[in-house]
Design an enzyme around this catalytic site. Structure first.
Site, PDB file in Angstrom:
ATOM      1  N   ASP A 126       0.806  -1.217   0.000  1.00  5.11           N
ATOM      2  CA  ASP A 126       0.000   0.000   0.000  1.00  5.11           C
ATOM      3  C   ASP A 126       0.839   1.268   0.000  1.00  5.11           C
ATOM      4  O   ASP A 126       0.340   2.355  -0.279  1.00  5.11           O
ATOM      5  CB  ASP A 126      -0.834   0.042   1.288  1.00  5.11           C
ATOM      6  CG  ASP A 126      -2.162  -0.647   1.125  1.00  5.11           C
ATOM      7  OD1 ASP A 126      -2.785  -0.476   0.072  1.00  5.11           O
ATOM      8  OD2 ASP A 126      -2.570  -1.351   2.063  1.00  5.11           O
TER       9      ASP A 126
HETATM   10  C1  BGC Z   1       0.062   1.395   6.348  1.00  5.94           C
HETATM   11  C2  BGC Z   1      -0.211   0.158   5.622  1.00  5.94           C
HETATM   12  C3  BGC Z   1      -1.656   0.027   5.350  1.00  5.94           C
HETATM   13  C4  BGC Z   1      -2.171   1.239   4.634  1.00  5.94           C
HETATM   14  C5  BGC Z   1      -3.625   1.078   4.258  1.00  5.94           C
HETATM   15  C6  BGC Z   1      -0.546   2.534   5.602  1.00  5.94           C
HETATM   16  O1  BGC Z   1      -0.362   3.664   6.332  1.00  5.94           O
HETATM   17  O2  BGC Z   1       1.429   1.536   6.524  1.00  5.94           O
HETATM   18  O3  BGC Z   1       0.261  -0.923   6.358  1.00  5.94           O
HETATM   19  O4  BGC Z   1      -1.853  -1.093   4.564  1.00  5.94           O
HETATM   20  O5  BGC Z   1      -1.905   2.356   5.364  1.00  5.94           O
HETATM   21  O6  BGC Z   1      -4.524   1.837   4.905  1.00  5.94           O
HETATM   22  C1  NOJ Z   2      -1.741  -3.870   5.370  1.00  8.88           C
HETATM   23  C2  NOJ Z   2      -2.886  -3.927   4.423  1.00  8.88           C
HETATM   24  O1  NOJ Z   2      -4.057  -4.351   5.093  1.00  8.88           O
HETATM   25  C3  NOJ Z   2      -2.605  -4.834   3.273  1.00  8.88           C
HETATM   26  O2  NOJ Z   2      -3.660  -4.791   2.359  1.00  8.88           O
HETATM   27  C4  NOJ Z   2      -1.299  -4.471   2.613  1.00  8.88           C
HETATM   28  O3  NOJ Z   2      -1.058  -5.398   1.600  1.00  8.88           O
HETATM   29  C5  NOJ Z   2      -0.165  -4.437   3.608  1.00  8.88           C
HETATM   30  N1  NOJ Z   2      -0.498  -3.590   4.710  1.00  8.88           N
HETATM   31  C6  NOJ Z   2       1.135  -3.951   2.988  1.00  8.88           C
HETATM   32  O4  NOJ Z   2       1.097  -2.604   2.696  1.00  8.88           O
END
Ligand code: BGC
Ligand code: NOJ
Length: 811
Positions: free
Chosen positions: A483
């Site tokens: 993400d």
């Molecule tokens: C986080 C991720 C998360 C994403 C989605 C980011 O700030 O680091 O782990 O998946 O937000 O909301």
């Molecule tokens: C948490 C999110 O829920 C997931 O969708 C994502 O793949 C990982 N973080 C890595 O960013």
């Protein structure tokens, strides 16, 4: 250092001191009604949706931490204390918390009084049961007071925490005998209420927080319990609570049990009222009647235990490694159930008001859950697919109550569609239910725009091949699995989201990771097409996959590992050629491309995995990237926003460690795969709980990487794709038993540490008992099925009801 121990017999983790390095959590509830409960009684509960239907209040990120819960205060001759330690924090002579499967039992004793509180949600009910046992262990008679306490949330948890100008005037309750009803907003559009009941006459009650606690006091020194007398307050606005006051006499050695029920009731509109202004309590009374007697509670508990026994018997192992046994048999599948139920909504790190269900998250959660309750997986697949758009793209998230896509986040995460294919394939392999492919499923929840689920999968597949960039690799969109790798967003302003800002429409930024996914997951689509008699379509799909594999080897290979991406300007991400202070290697394509089989014959796979070992491995797990980004890169986005060593910037992201484990089995290095497994599997980390800090029975999303000051410290336990993927890795690839299209595949690859084991796997109604002897290498030397040798690794599916004995000798 340990703070408790596993009780494998009872399938519990037993915490023996309240002073754990972080609150250690458990979940209650099965399908509709859920609760979170910490080892100190903290937590809250909700009906289906942690944001929209929250029953009780919890204060995230509070001081002290873990603030708010269902508390029981005891006043024993003027000595007031709480058996859960928090919130009164009085020294206890004995303390123990047993987190079990769907229940938590906390016992505290002080001054010769022992109090045991058990929390659980009975199967099939929208209620929590709190059973309180009080025992006089002293030599003298005791006359004591017991006060229950919980604080109601005014349903919408976000509004509840922000909209005080309204909320301080809306709170309403009713009290009838030993039941307190919470009916805020019931007068208008809500058809639901909550109640808190105890199965004994009360000597008093309270429903107004300020009166119970005292305006300038806290949960740790509330007026009513300390004074030993309820005030019989009826809330009018402000903060409604529920507290029962009970007077309890106990002879020496005597024990008394009380059953509290915290329930949720929905009434049909026409049956809302008993008489004007008075809620219709019939359904509440029915629910209360089911747990009025302690025998009913014991029976419900036994049902819950039997339920879990049944679920867990679908995959179990006997081996000499007790940590492996407890991960595979108990805690990993348990966490898979919780992630399936919660997605990423409610934990100690997810507030329940942020994200709902994730498209990619829920599909991946299915992988670790589908063998437990396939029927629920089926339902989930249809829900998820209903949030897909007609062009194959998908809402990134949806809300569990409404099942509607979340417009704030929108779509454009270009890995999303492929996960649906993987989820559906796992479901069909588990069940043989090809019928699901013919289900009519809407796009964007629009009943006028429907197509078969198969058609949804086709669009998922095509969404990738229709959106290729200059190197023939998939366009990344807002982000892929990571993400935080935001190659089109260019966010310069602090108050905007990294993911949804900007999104330049340029069709240049490409993801090698999605390419790996396409090569790994695409063949499942081709297989499905074949099963539907569409051999031309299957051939077309295979052609696309082949092209993609070539593109990866040609443009996605950096010499010693796979590149991660090309950015908006066509620059390489995750390459040896990247500058000082920038990452040269990222984990995702190494694991995923090798899982897909890319470069296995031609040597790139081995090289990539050796580079992972050399550059990314640490004593606590494999970091996501190296070196970490040292400064913010607007063209890369959130990944470079984290300080080095945390989260996606070189944290040990436990979700993608299993991809490397699986990849190691693909190249036949079971020993190394198992080494990686043990580095992050929580049961193996119990002895370093003071460093790891989160629960030693469940995975956390992230462990701080080698570049962080707090290397080894975990965060974000429970709700993470780590649960499903580690279960897939260990059960299907290292232990090597997995349902395939035509039979159960038996292909262990775990190395010398686990030389012999037996797996019992139930699948499609048959039971397979698989006894494995392995000398630590790759490859199955001999497989016999009911005494008959077979060639290959796949045991044809047996008739439902049959028991199949399999002997496996692995070289
Ligand atoms: C986080 C991720 C998360 C994403 C989605 C980011 O700030 O680091 O782990 O998946 O937000 O909301
Ligand atoms: C948490 C999110 O829920 C997931 O969708 C994502 O793949 C990982 N973080 C890595 O960013």
């Amino acid at each position: 250092m340990r703070f408790g121990h596993f009780d494998d017999q009872r399938k519990e983790y037993v915490i023996t001191t309240p002073k754990t390095p972080y609150p250690w959590l458990n979940y209650l509830g099965n399908e509709q009604f859920f609760g979170l409960v910490s080892h100190q009684g903290g937590g809250y509960c909700f009906y289906r949706d942690a944001r929209l239907r929250r029953l009780t209040r919890y204060r995230y990120n509070n001081v002290p931490t873990d603030s708010g819960g269902r508390y029981f205060y005891l006043n024993d001759g003027g000595d007031t204390w709480t058996p859960t330690f928090m919130p009164m924090k009085k020294e206890l002579d004995f303390y123990e918390c047993r987190h079990g499967l769907g229940y938590t039992q906390i016992t505290g004793s002080r001054g010769g009084l022992r109090a045991e509180v058990l929390f659980f949600v009975p199967l099939g009910h929208t209620a929590e049961v709190h059973r309180v046992k009080l025992k006089n262990e002293s030599g003298a008679k005791k006359s004591l007071k017991l006060f229950s306490f919980l604080e109601f949330c005014l349903w919408n948890a976000h509004d509840d925490a922000t909209n005080f100008q309204r909320n301080f005037s809306t709170g309403e309750v009713e009290v009838e005998g030993s039941t307190i009803y919470h009916k805020t907003e019931y007068r208008e559009r809500r058809d639901h209420y909550a109640f808190y009941h105890v199965n004994a006459p009360v000597s008093g009650f309270d429903t107004d927080r300020e009166s119970f606690i005292g305006l300038y006091n806290g949960f740790g020194d509330p007026d009513v319990p300390c004074e030993g007398k309820s005030k019989n307050t009826v809330a009018s606005g402000w903060s409604p609570i529920a507290s029962h006051g009970l007077e309890v006499d106990l002879e020496p050695g005597e024990e008394k049990t009380f059953v509290f029920v915290l329930g949720y009731v929905e009434n049909p509109r026409e049956e809302k009222w008993e008489r004007p202004g008075v809620i219709n309590k019939r359904r509440a009374r029915d629910l209360i009647g089911r747990f009025e007697r302690t025998e009913q509670v014991s029976a419900a508990l036994a049902d819950l235990a039997a339920h879990w026994e049944r679920l867990l018997s679908n995959y179990s192992i006997e081996s000499k490694d007790e940590k492996l046994n407890r991960m595979v048999n108990i805690w990993n599948p348990y966490q898979c159930m919780v992630t399936f139920n919660m997605s990423r909504s409610a934990s100690l790190f997810e507030s329940g008001i942020g994200r709902g269900m994730g498209f990619r998250d829920s599909n991946q959660d299915l992988l670790g859950f589908v063998h437990l309750v396939p029927e629920r997986a089926r339902e989930r697949i249809i829900d998820i697919a209903s949030t897909q758009f007609a062009d194959g793209s998908a809402y990134h998230q949806y809300q569990p109550l409404t099942k509607r896509g979340n417009n704030d986040v929108g779509s454009g995460f270009n890995d999303d569609p492929l996960w649906l294919i993987l989820g559906v394939a796992a479901y069909i392999k588990e069940t043989g239910d090809y019928g699901i492919l013919s289900e009519l499923v809407p796009f964007d929840n629009d009943p006028k725009n429907v197509a078969t689920l198969f058609d949804h999968l086709k669009r998922s597949f095509d969404h990738v091949s229709n959106n290729l960039g200059p190197h023939g690799l998939p366009l990344i969109g807002r982000a892929d699995w990571n993400d935080c790798l935001n190659l089109n967003c260019f966010s310069e302003t602090p108050d905007e989201s990294f993911q949804t800002t900007g999104n330049r429409t340029g069709r240049t930024a490409e993801s090698v990771f999605i390419a790996g996914m396409f090569v790994h997951i695409g063949p499942e689509y081709a297989k499905i097409a074949e099963y539907r008699g569409l051999s031309d379509e299957a051939a077309r799909a295979r052609g696309e996959i082949e092209k993609m594999e070539k593109a990866v080897l040609e443009h996605g290979w950096d010499g010693e590992w796979f590149l991660r991406a090309y950015d908006f300007f066509g620059n390489k991400v995750g390459s040896k050629s990247c500058k000082e202070g920038e990452s040269q290697i990222l984990i995702e394509p190494q694991g995923y491309c090798v899982m897909a089989g890319i470069g296995v014959r031609t040597g790139e796979a081995l090289k990539a995995l050796d580079s992972v070992k050399e550059r990314l491995d640490t004593r606590y797990g494999i970091v996501l990237n190296n070196p970490p980004y040292r400064e913010y890169h607007v063209e890369l986005g959130e990944i470079s926003s984290y300080p080095p060593g945390y989260k996606e910037n070189a944290g040990i992201f436990c979700h993608n460690n299993p991809w490397v484990m699986i990849a190691e089995t693909v190249v036949g290095r079971g020993e190394r795969a198992f080494e990686y497994y043990k580095k992050i599997a929580p049961a193996y980390l119990e002895d370093i709980s003071e460093i790891h800090r989160t629960e030693p029975y469940v995975y956390s999303q992230m462990i701080a990487g080698k570049d962080a000051a707090r290397h080894g410290e975990a965060k974000n336990s429970w709700l993470t794709g780590t649960a499903a993927w580690n279960f897939v890795a260990i059960s299907q690839h290292l232990l090597g038993v997995r349902p395939e299209w035509d039979g159960l595949c038996v292909q262990p690859c775990i190395g010398k540490d686990v030389p012999e084991f037996t797996i019992t796997r139930k699948c499609r109604g048959a039971t397979y008992r698989i006894h494995v002897r392995s000398s630590g290498g790759k490859g199955v030397a001999k497989l016999t099925v009911d005494g008959q040798p077979i060639t290959g690794h796949v045991v044809p599916y047996a008739r439902a009801g049959s028991v199949v004995e399999i002997e496996c000798e692995a070289s």
